[in-house]
Design an enzyme around this catalytic site. Structure first.
Site, PDB file in Angstrom:
ATOM      1  N   ARG A  14       0.233  -7.857 -21.604  1.00 34.20           N
ATOM      2  CA  ARG A  14      -0.450  -7.491 -22.855  1.00 34.20           C
ATOM      3  C   ARG A  14       0.323  -6.466 -23.669  1.00 34.20           C
ATOM      4  NH1 ARG A  14      -3.939  -3.999 -23.007  1.00 34.20           N
ATOM      5  NH2 ARG A  14      -5.644  -5.122 -23.989  1.00 34.20           N
ATOM      6  N   GLU A  61       0.179  -8.209   8.412  1.00 32.56           N
ATOM      7  CA  GLU A  61       0.403  -6.762   8.577  1.00 32.56           C
ATOM      8  C   GLU A  61       1.497  -6.254   7.644  1.00 32.56           C
ATOM      9  OE1 GLU A  61      -1.728  -4.795  10.325  1.00 32.56           O
ATOM     10  OE2 GLU A  61      -2.738  -6.734  10.444  1.00 32.56           O
ATOM     11  N   PRO A  85       0.820  -1.216   0.000  1.00 33.76           N
ATOM     12  CA  PRO A  85       0.000   0.000   0.000  1.00 33.76           C
ATOM     13  C   PRO A  85       0.855   1.270   0.000  1.00 33.76           C
ATOM     14  CG  PRO A  85      -0.692  -1.517   1.745  1.00 33.76           C
ATOM     15  CD  PRO A  85       0.590  -2.059   1.184  1.00 33.76           C
ATOM     16  N   ASP A  97      -5.204   1.563 -26.665  1.00 33.13           N
ATOM     17  CA  ASP A  97      -5.915   1.505 -25.393  1.00 33.13           C
ATOM     18  C   ASP A  97      -6.106   2.897 -24.811  1.00 33.13           C
ATOM     19  OD1 ASP A  97      -6.076  -1.169 -25.684  1.00 33.13           O
ATOM     20  OD2 ASP A  97      -4.569  -1.671 -24.174  1.00 33.13           O
TER      21      ASP A  97
HETATM   22  C1  JD8 Z   1       0.396  -6.081   0.210  1.00 33.86           C
HETATM   23  C2  JD8 Z   1      -0.396  -7.246   3.536  1.00 33.86           C
HETATM   24  C3  JD8 Z   1      -2.558  -6.153   4.087  1.00 33.86           C
HETATM   25  C4  JD8 Z   1      -1.365  -4.045   4.709  1.00 33.86           C
HETATM   26  C5  JD8 Z   1      -2.953  -3.963   7.083  1.00 33.86           C
HETATM   27  C6  JD8 Z   1      -4.542  -5.383   5.978  1.00 33.86           C
HETATM   28  C7  JD8 Z   1      -1.023  -3.302  -3.024  1.00 33.86           C
HETATM   29  N1  JD8 Z   1      -3.265  -1.337  -3.374  1.00 33.86           N
HETATM   30  C8  JD8 Z   1      -3.096  -2.151  -2.299  1.00 33.86           C
HETATM   31  N2  JD8 Z   1      -3.902  -2.186  -1.243  1.00 33.86           N
HETATM   32  N3  JD8 Z   1      -3.465  -3.079  -0.358  1.00 33.86           N
HETATM   33  C9  JD8 Z   1      -2.335  -3.670  -0.828  1.00 33.86           C
HETATM   34  C10 JD8 Z   1      -1.568  -4.665  -0.072  1.00 33.86           C
HETATM   35  C11 JD8 Z   1      -2.026  -5.042   1.202  1.00 33.86           C
HETATM   36  C12 JD8 Z   1      -1.258  -5.922   1.957  1.00 33.86           C
HETATM   37  C13 JD8 Z   1      -0.058  -6.437   1.478  1.00 33.86           C
HETATM   38  C14 JD8 Z   1      -0.370  -5.201  -0.559  1.00 33.86           C
HETATM   39  C15 JD8 Z   1       0.477  -7.273   2.485  1.00 33.86           C
HETATM   40  N4  JD8 Z   1      -1.441  -6.422   3.221  1.00 33.86           N
HETATM   41  C16 JD8 Z   1      -2.207  -5.178   5.185  1.00 33.86           C
HETATM   42  C17 JD8 Z   1      -0.969  -3.126   5.876  1.00 33.86           C
HETATM   43  C18 JD8 Z   1      -2.104  -2.775   6.775  1.00 33.86           C
HETATM   44  N5  JD8 Z   1      -3.368  -4.597   5.868  1.00 33.86           N
HETATM   45  C19 JD8 Z   1      -2.075  -3.089  -2.083  1.00 33.86           C
HETATM   46  N6  JD8 Z   1      -0.181  -3.487  -3.781  1.00 33.86           N
END
Ligand code: JD8
Length: 240
Positions: A153, A115, A88, A168
């Site tokens: 793609r 996490e 994230p 696209d």
């Molecule tokens: C990797 C764990 C979940 C993250 C607690 C629940 C990408 N655009 C995106 N949104 N979320 C992710 C993503 C979420 C992930 C992981 C990617 C590994 N989580 C955790 C921290 C807080 N949650 C993503 N790319």
């Protein structure tokens, strides 16, 4: 292109990678996707991949050792190989990022869970961090699938000769024009006359206007970046 994906849930990738364009690209040898279970790189009796966060708090954190070992075992000896963590906190994914990544012959994608991963993976292993958008997923797997599909793609030979990835919408910087197919009248709703006219110049002009109109209505911020001619800019300003 060779893609190595590190994950605790390799089964999640079965269906998208065995369907449609991605399957064809793999079958034709244009891309190889190698899935690696991070758990296979543990050495303890219980195959431990996670542990409690130092400092306390909810949930578990992925340990660094299996992830480092997995990367070190799949990484080719030579060449520039991006090691990409889906997270994230990554830089926002876009068509431009897909284009940039599609130029590499080898890529490693790391999918976290719980996490997230120990910070030393971020700081001492990963060379790039990507997020597919500002919403919460439970792990990096779905994000990795999105990145792989968008990249593959773009590889030469993956799309048939009819379709060009350059057409696209997000490449042109505009949203797509509306599409219609038969029947010409469905429940009293007719296909726009111009599309039945056979006048290809008129059709192209109408479609382009529709694309601009739609973009203006739904994603006006895209128009700031879109490459438009003087006439097209004038049309936008008139419509505004
Ligand atoms: C990797 C764990 C979940 C993250 C607690 C629940 C990408 N655009 C995106 N949104 N979320 C992710 C993503 C979420 C992930 C992981 C990617 C590994 N989580 C955790 C921290 C807080 N949650 C993503 N790319």
């Amino acid at each position: 292109m060779r893609i190595d994906i590190l994950t605790l849930f390799p089964e999640m990738f079965q269906s998208p990678f065995s369907t449609s364009i991605l399957k064809r690209a793999i079958d034709r040898g244009l891309v190889s996707v190698n899935l690696h279970n991070i758990r296979d790189y543990t050495h303890d009796k219980h195959h431990t991949v996670d542990d409690y966060p130092y400092g306390g708090g909810a949930g578990m954190v992925l340990k660094p050792e299996p992830i480092f070992e997995a990367v070190e075992s799949v990484k080719p000896e030579s060449g520039e190989v991006p090691i990409i963590l889906l997270s994230p906190q990554g830089r926002p994914f876009s068509q431009q990022v897909a284009q940039e990544l599609s130029k590499y012959s080898c890529l490693i994608l790391i999918c976290g869970r719980y996490e997230g991963v120990d910070e030393r993976v971020h700081s001492h292993l990963v060379t790039d961090e990507i997020s597919i958008g500002d919403y919460v997923l439970s792990g990096g797997e779905l994000a990795a699938m999105v990145v792989v599909e968008a990249m593959v793609r773009l590889l030469p030979g993956v799309l048939g000769s009819e379709a060009s990835p350059l057409d696209d919408s997000h490449v042109a910087g505009l949203l797509e024009y509306p599409q219609y197919t038969r029947p010409a009248v469905f429940r009293d709703w007719s296909v726009p006359e111009v599309l039945l006219s056979g006048n290809h110049a008129q059709i192209a002009k109408w479609r382009h206007e529709q694309a601009i109109l739609r973009t203006l209505e739904r994603r006006p911020e895209l128009l700031d970046k879109a490459e438009l001619s003087k006439e097209e800019r004038q049309l936008v300003n008139k419509l505004k």
